[in-house]
Write a protein that holds these residues in place. Structure first.
Motif, mmCIF file in Angstrom:
data_model
loop_
_atom_site.group_PDB
_atom_site.id
_atom_site.type_symbol
_atom_site.label_atom_id
_atom_site.label_comp_id
_atom_site.label_asym_id
_atom_site.label_seq_id
_atom_site.Cartn_x
_atom_site.Cartn_y
_atom_site.Cartn_z
ATOM 1 N N VAL A 262 39.688 84.675 75.547
ATOM 2 C CA VAL A 262 38.873 85.890 75.606
ATOM 3 C C VAL A 262 39.129 86.579 76.932
ATOM 4 N N LEU A 263 39.411 87.856 76.860
ATOM 5 C CA LEU A 263 39.613 88.655 78.058
ATOM 6 C C LEU A 263 38.460 89.643 78.164
ATOM 7 N N ILE A 264 37.684 89.528 79.233
ATOM 8 C CA ILE A 264 36.578 90.444 79.477
ATOM 9 C C ILE A 264 37.064 91.478 80.471
ATOM 10 N N VAL A 265 37.138 92.733 80.027
ATOM 11 C CA VAL A 265 37.648 93.802 80.868
ATOM 12 C C VAL A 265 36.471 94.505 81.527
ATOM 13 N N LYS A 266 36.471 94.430 82.847
ATOM 14 C CA LYS A 266 35.402 95.042 83.632
ATOM 15 C C LYS A 266 36.044 96.077 84.543
ATOM 16 N N LEU B 150 39.909 98.768 75.500
ATOM 17 C CA LEU B 150 41.018 99.048 74.586
ATOM 18 C C LEU B 150 42.191 99.647 75.351
ATOM 19 N N ASN B 151 41.921 100.617 76.196
ATOM 20 C CA ASN B 151 42.988 101.253 76.966
ATOM 21 C C ASN B 151 43.685 100.230 77.855
ATOM 22 N N TRP B 152 42.899 99.344 78.474
ATOM 23 C CA TRP B 152 43.477 98.301 79.325
ATOM 24 C C TRP B 152 44.389 97.398 78.500
ATOM 25 N N ALA B 153 43.932 96.996 77.327
ATOM 26 C CA ALA B 153 44.745 96.129 76.468
ATOM 27 C C ALA B 153 46.030 96.826 76.043
ATOM 28 N N LEU B 154 45.933 98.090 75.697
ATOM 29 C CA LEU B 154 47.125 98.830 75.285
ATOM 30 C C LEU B 154 48.137 98.923 76.423
ATOM 31 N N GLY C 241 34.827 94.562 76.302
ATOM 32 C CA GLY C 241 34.448 95.266 77.514
ATOM 33 C C GLY C 241 33.182 94.666 78.088
ATOM 34 N N SER C 242 32.964 94.905 79.353
ATOM 35 C CA SER C 242 31.767 94.412 80.017
ATOM 36 C C SER C 242 30.902 95.596 80.413
ATOM 37 N N ARG C 243 29.629 95.522 80.055
ATOM 38 C CA ARG C 243 28.703 96.599 80.415
ATOM 39 C C ARG C 243 28.088 96.391 81.780
ATOM 40 N N GLY C 244 28.349 95.254 82.382
ATOM 41 C CA GLY C 244 27.827 94.988 83.714
ATOM 42 C C GLY C 244 26.318 94.826 83.737
ATOM 43 N N LEU C 245 25.765 94.114 82.746
ATOM 44 C CA LEU C 245 24.330 93.884 82.731
ATOM 45 C C LEU C 245 23.932 93.071 83.952
ATOM 46 N N GLY C 246 22.780 93.348 84.482
ATOM 47 C CA GLY C 246 22.267 92.558 85.592
ATOM 48 C C GLY C 246 21.862 91.173 85.118
ATOM 49 N N ASN C 247 21.607 90.276 86.070
ATOM 50 C CA ASN C 247 21.260 88.895 85.722
ATOM 51 C C ASN C 247 20.009 88.804 84.862
ATOM 52 N N MET D 215 34.945 96.993 69.451
ATOM 53 C CA MET D 215 34.702 98.413 69.713
ATOM 54 C C MET D 215 33.285 98.812 69.316
ATOM 55 N N ASP D 216 32.638 99.548 70.208
ATOM 56 C CA ASP D 216 31.392 100.224 69.868
ATOM 57 C C ASP D 216 31.478 101.607 70.497
ATOM 58 N N ASP D 217 30.375 102.312 70.575
ATOM 59 C CA ASP D 217 30.441 103.676 71.095
ATOM 60 C C ASP D 217 30.339 103.735 72.615
ATOM 61 N N SER D 218 30.445 102.609 73.308
ATOM 62 C CA SER D 218 30.341 102.603 74.768
ATOM 63 C C SER D 218 31.673 102.960 75.419
ATOM 64 N N GLU D 219 31.568 103.540 76.600
ATOM 65 C CA GLU D 219 32.773 103.848 77.370
ATOM 66 C C GLU D 219 33.494 102.563 77.758
ATOM 67 N N GLU D 220 32.736 101.498 77.954
ATOM 68 C CA GLU D 220 33.326 100.225 78.352
ATOM 69 C C GLU D 220 34.264 99.662 77.288
#
Length: 188
Positions: A173-177, A28-32, A146-152, A18-23
């Motif tokens: 590891v589950l990366i939620v995008k 977290l919501n997806w996992a719940l 969570g994934s922030r969707g950084l570019g390459n 968890m950090d302060d990002s919406e991602e």
């Protein structure tokens, strides 16, 4: 998800970074909703789900300011390092503590609303390393990031916490995008 579904829900240990990002809140919501989807029956509405979610927040350490020197200024290696006063460091640490408190309080409330038992962990260091280390030490069954969707290009220079965890964590590891229509980002 098949491997995690084999772990009985009452013994399931899931860690969400968890950090302060919406991602991270989306993850977290997806996992719940998906990892602990076998909610209580209507007769047991006031009981919590079994299993535990650990909400981990990593505070980056304070870094001194580094400035490249200009022409005519001679310093070793061409760099000037400016060290912060103790007041600045204390202010930074208090700010980081307050941010962690706000983030984890909101996340705990989300868990409470979904009736999932949650605990918190706050550590200081490089988020990539500390998340993997905490997951290993706590022997979690699943790490969710969570994934922030950084570019390459950005990912190549800065790295990605989710990519690092996918390669170095000692658990699934589950990366939620978020899907594009659910994406928390506002289009330009």
């Amino acid at each position: 998800m098949e491997a995690i579904s084999r772990v009985p829900e009452q013994n399931r240990r899931v860690m969400v970074a968890m950090d302060d990002s919406e991602e991270s809140f989306y993850a977290l919501n997806w996992a719940l909703d998906n990892v602990f989807k076998n909610g209580p029956s209507h007769e047991e509405e006031e009981e919590e789900h079994s299993g535990v979610i650990t909400l981990v927040n990593v505070r980056p350490p304070f870094q001194p300011f580094v400035y490249p020197t200009g022409p005519g200024v001679h310093h070793i290696y061409g760099v000037v390092v400016v060290f912060a006063t103790s007041t600045v460091i204390d202010t930074y640490r208090k700010s980081q503590q307050q941010m962690a408190k706000v983030v984890l309080s909101k996340a705990l409330q989300m868990c409470k609303e979904k009736m999932v038992k949650a605990e918190t962990l706050v550590v200081e260091g490089d988020p990539k390393d500390k998340i993997c280390q905490a997951a290993e030490e706590m022997r979690v069954d699943l790490l969710v990031v969570g994934s922030r969707g950084l570019g390459n290009i950005t990912r190549a220079f800065l790295g990605s916490v989710s990519d690092y965890c996918a390669h170095y964590a000692h658990c699934p590891v589950l990366i939620v995008k978020p899907t594009p229509k659910e994406s928390p980002r506002v289009a330009p």
